[in-house]
Scaffold this active site. Sequence first.
Site, PDB file in Angstrom:
ATOM      1  N   CYS A   1       2.143  -5.607   1.087  1.00  0.00           N
ATOM      2  CA  CYS A   1       2.465  -4.630   0.039  1.00  0.00           C
ATOM      3  C   CYS A   1       3.518  -3.650   0.551  1.00  0.00           C
ATOM      4  O   CYS A   1       3.308  -2.969   1.555  1.00  0.00           O
ATOM      5  CB  CYS A   1       1.188  -3.883  -0.352  1.00  0.00           C
ATOM      6  SG  CYS A   1       1.480  -2.665  -1.634  1.00  0.00           S
TER       7      CYS A   1
ATOM      8  N   ARG B   1     -10.395  -2.897  -4.062  1.00  0.00           N
ATOM      9  CA  ARG B   1      -9.864  -2.643  -2.715  1.00  0.00           C
ATOM     10  C   ARG B   1     -10.297  -1.278  -2.208  1.00  0.00           C
ATOM     11  O   ARG B   1      -9.982  -0.246  -2.820  1.00  0.00           O
ATOM     12  CB  ARG B   1      -8.331  -2.759  -2.747  1.00  0.00           C
ATOM     13  CG  ARG B   1      -7.686  -2.718  -1.373  1.00  0.00           C
ATOM     14  CD  ARG B   1      -6.230  -3.189  -1.395  1.00  0.00           C
ATOM     15  NE  ARG B   1      -6.137  -4.526  -1.929  1.00  0.00           N
ATOM     16  CZ  ARG B   1      -5.467  -4.873  -3.036  1.00  0.00           C
ATOM     17  NH1 ARG B   1      -4.794  -3.975  -3.696  1.00  0.00           N
ATOM     18  NH2 ARG B   1      -5.470  -6.120  -3.462  1.00  0.00           N
TER      19      ARG B   1
ATOM     20  N   CYS C   1       3.595  14.873  -6.895  1.00  0.00           N
ATOM     21  CA  CYS C   1       2.194  14.448  -6.774  1.00  0.00           C
ATOM     22  C   CYS C   1       1.537  15.282  -5.668  1.00  0.00           C
ATOM     23  O   CYS C   1       1.974  15.204  -4.509  1.00  0.00           O
ATOM     24  CB  CYS C   1       2.116  12.968  -6.453  1.00  0.00           C
ATOM     25  SG  CYS C   1       3.151  11.975  -7.558  1.00  0.00           S
TER      26      CYS C   1
ATOM     27  N   CYS D   1       0.549  13.977  -2.081  1.00  0.00           N
ATOM     28  CA  CYS D   1       1.424  13.046  -1.364  1.00  0.00           C
ATOM     29  C   CYS D   1       2.304  13.710  -0.309  1.00  0.00           C
ATOM     30  O   CYS D   1       3.061  14.649  -0.594  1.00  0.00           O
ATOM     31  CB  CYS D   1       2.292  12.285  -2.367  1.00  0.00           C
ATOM     32  SG  CYS D   1       3.231  10.965  -1.577  1.00  0.00           S
TER      33      CYS D   1
ATOM     34  N   CYS E   1      -1.953  -4.137 -10.113  1.00  0.00           N
ATOM     35  CA  CYS E   1      -2.874  -3.513  -9.165  1.00  0.00           C
ATOM     36  C   CYS E   1      -2.901  -2.044  -9.563  1.00  0.00           C
ATOM     37  O   CYS E   1      -1.881  -1.355  -9.461  1.00  0.00           O
ATOM     38  CB  CYS E   1      -2.336  -3.687  -7.749  1.00  0.00           C
ATOM     39  SG  CYS E   1      -3.196  -2.699  -6.530  1.00  0.00           S
TER      40      CYS E   1
HETATM   41  N1  SAM Z   1       5.907   6.097  -5.439  1.00  0.00           N
HETATM   42  C1  SAM Z   1       5.058   5.070  -5.880  1.00  0.00           C
HETATM   43  C2  SAM Z   1       4.003   5.579  -6.834  1.00  0.00           C
HETATM   44  O1  SAM Z   1       3.770   6.769  -6.907  1.00  0.00           O
HETATM   45  O2  SAM Z   1       3.392   4.733  -7.506  1.00  0.00           O
HETATM   46  C3  SAM Z   1       4.405   4.280  -4.774  1.00  0.00           C
HETATM   47  C4  SAM Z   1       3.872   4.934  -3.555  1.00  0.00           C
HETATM   48  S1  SAM Z   1       2.453   5.980  -3.766  1.00  0.00           S
HETATM   49  C5  SAM Z   1       2.335   6.652  -2.136  1.00  0.00           C
HETATM   50  C6  SAM Z   1       1.099   4.867  -3.991  1.00  0.00           C
HETATM   51  C7  SAM Z   1      -0.296   5.438  -4.132  1.00  0.00           C
HETATM   52  O3  SAM Z   1      -0.787   5.861  -2.874  1.00  0.00           O
HETATM   53  C8  SAM Z   1      -0.503   6.643  -5.010  1.00  0.00           C
HETATM   54  O4  SAM Z   1      -0.553   6.339  -6.362  1.00  0.00           O
HETATM   55  C9  SAM Z   1      -1.855   7.134  -4.532  1.00  0.00           C
HETATM   56  O5  SAM Z   1      -2.892   6.502  -5.248  1.00  0.00           O
HETATM   57  C10 SAM Z   1      -1.902   6.693  -3.079  1.00  0.00           C
HETATM   58  N2  SAM Z   1      -1.815   7.842  -2.177  1.00  0.00           N
HETATM   59  C11 SAM Z   1      -0.699   8.542  -1.863  1.00  0.00           C
HETATM   60  N3  SAM Z   1      -0.979   9.555  -1.030  1.00  0.00           N
HETATM   61  C12 SAM Z   1      -2.315   9.502  -0.807  1.00  0.00           C
HETATM   62  C13 SAM Z   1      -3.204  10.290  -0.021  1.00  0.00           C
HETATM   63  N4  SAM Z   1      -2.784  11.345   0.665  1.00  0.00           N
HETATM   64  N5  SAM Z   1      -4.507   9.955  -0.009  1.00  0.00           N
HETATM   65  C14 SAM Z   1      -4.944   8.900  -0.713  1.00  0.00           C
HETATM   66  N6  SAM Z   1      -4.151   8.111  -1.466  1.00  0.00           N
HETATM   67  C15 SAM Z   1      -2.851   8.414  -1.519  1.00  0.00           C
HETATM   68  C1  DTB Z   2      -2.937   2.294  -3.003  1.00  0.00           C
HETATM   69  O1  DTB Z   2      -3.691   2.440  -3.987  1.00  0.00           O
HETATM   70  N1  DTB Z   2      -3.146   2.819  -1.804  1.00  0.00           N
HETATM   71  C2  DTB Z   2      -2.063   2.511  -0.905  1.00  0.00           C
HETATM   72  C3  DTB Z   2      -1.186   1.556  -1.745  1.00  0.00           C
HETATM   73  N2  DTB Z   2      -1.815   1.581  -3.026  1.00  0.00           N
HETATM   74  C4  DTB Z   2       0.268   1.740  -1.821  1.00  0.00           C
HETATM   75  C5  DTB Z   2      -1.380   3.734  -0.384  1.00  0.00           C
HETATM   76  C6  DTB Z   2      -2.298   4.650   0.348  1.00  0.00           C
HETATM   77  C7  DTB Z   2      -1.497   5.757   0.887  1.00  0.00           C
HETATM   78  C8  DTB Z   2      -2.301   6.670   1.727  1.00  0.00           C
HETATM   79  C9  DTB Z   2      -1.513   7.820   2.205  1.00  0.00           C
HETATM   80  C10 DTB Z   2      -0.373   7.478   3.118  1.00  0.00           C
HETATM   81  O2  DTB Z   2      -0.488   6.605   4.016  1.00  0.00           O
HETATM   82  O3  DTB Z   2       0.662   8.128   2.982  1.00  0.00           O
HETATM   83 FE1  SF4 Z   3       4.290  10.620  -6.130  1.00  0.00          FE
HETATM   84 FE2  SF4 Z   3       4.340  10.150  -3.511  1.00  0.00          FE
HETATM   85 FE3  SF4 Z   3       4.733   8.093  -5.257  1.00  0.00          FE
HETATM   86 FE4  SF4 Z   3       6.589  10.004  -4.920  1.00  0.00          FE
HETATM   87  S1  SF4 Z   3       5.871   8.563  -3.364  1.00  0.00           S
HETATM   88  S2  SF4 Z   3       5.839   9.207  -6.884  1.00  0.00           S
HETATM   89  S3  SF4 Z   3       5.364  11.856  -4.580  1.00  0.00           S
HETATM   90  S4  SF4 Z   3       2.858   9.297  -4.984  1.00  0.00           S
END
Ligand code: SAM
Ligand code: DTB
Ligand code: SF4
Length: 331
Positions: A91, A256, A51, A54, A184
């Site tokens: 969460c 949210r 992703c 991320c 969610c």
């Molecule tokens: N690995 C799981 C997944 O991908 O569903 C859960 C954790 S993931 C970090 C959850 C969400 O955080 C992602 O789908 C994304 O919408 C959000 N997210 C992650 N990194 C982000 C960033 N740098 N800025 C904004 N939102 C972010």
């Molecule tokens: C969502 O939509 N936003 C949250 C939660 N679900 C898990 C995560 C935001 C992550 C922002 C980047 C970070 O802190 O790494």
């Molecule tokens: Fe993608 Fe980050 Fe979730 Fe891994 S933790 S699946 S790299 S959003």
Amino acid sequence: MKFEQLKEIYELPFFELIHKAHEVHVANWPEKEIQLCTLLSIKTGGCSEDCSYCSQSSRYKTDIEREPLMELDAVMESATAARDNGSTRFCMGAAWKGVRKGTKQFDDVLEIVRNVAGLGMEVCTTLGELGAEEAKQLKEAGVTAYNHNLDTSREHYPNIVTSHTYDDRLNTIRNVQDAGMSVCCGGILGLGETSDDRLKMLEVISEFNPQPESVPINSLMPMPGTPLAESSSVDIFDVVRMIAVTRIACPKAKVRLSAGRSNMSEEGQTMCFYAGSNSIFYGEKLLTTVNPAIKKDLKLIEKLGINPLKPNPEMDAPGQECDKELSPCCK
Ligand code: SAM
Ligand code: DTB
Ligand code: SF4
């Protein structure tokens, strides 16, 4: 709601749009309350997925230190502190592609969930992909809601993620619904998408049957080392428009205002609340990035005359009337 209708609403003059959204908001949420949710990263970094936003993907060289699954006691300490600070939803996020039943890691997560569920908050988890059996076990352990975002439109998704597909995401959401957990599901603004991409994502989300219990709207936090590190910030007026159209399309969902608040002014956030956002992540840290200070948030919501929402740990997942023709999550 279909794309054409969403676009018509999205393109209304700004004041007309937020006025309309506010009316829908007051009609459905007359209590002037905001839900405070706390996030905890229970397993950080080292994720196999790519992703491109991320910081936790192992494919990019970021500043994030990889950490194994947290011990139960440490999670309970954070969860108890969150509850004592007024959070009504806890969460837990894990940087995994997904989870598999029968593994030690998954059993440990189930144990964590059982314990956190005893604290009287709604329990949300976001652990990546789930099969039907994993979803069932999470529900039985006490998970109220599962976060799994679509993040952007189906068309733009392959520009952002290639290690799993949009349909993989939809399958997990289907499994969550079938297990009786609330969904969610939302997205991120600022991934180089067009406003049409944002509305196409909202078309899919608002056409879920049932509609999601909550829709997180994140603004990209550009993370050093990721392909999107140099992305420009999202215009607050675009965030407000997206919140407003989400409120109109999903009148009963919690909308949210998620990642990105630390870069927004209080006035900008206030416009989002007026346009229909009624939930925030609360506490100084999101998963790996910063969030506004607790005191600052409490002061702002007090200034606005909004009250923190009371907990609803008994929250039932909305009933399902799945119509495979109509519901994109079933395809
Ligand atoms: N690995 C799981 C997944 O991908 O569903 C859960 C954790 S993931 C970090 C959850 C969400 O955080 C992602 O789908 C994304 O919408 C959000 N997210 C992650 N990194 C982000 C960033 N740098 N800025 C904004 N939102 C972010
Ligand atoms: C969502 O939509 N936003 C949250 C939660 N679900 C898990 C995560 C935001 C992550 C922002 C980047 C970070 O802190 O790494
Ligand atoms: Fe993608 Fe980050 Fe979730 Fe891994 S933790 S699946 S790299 S959003």
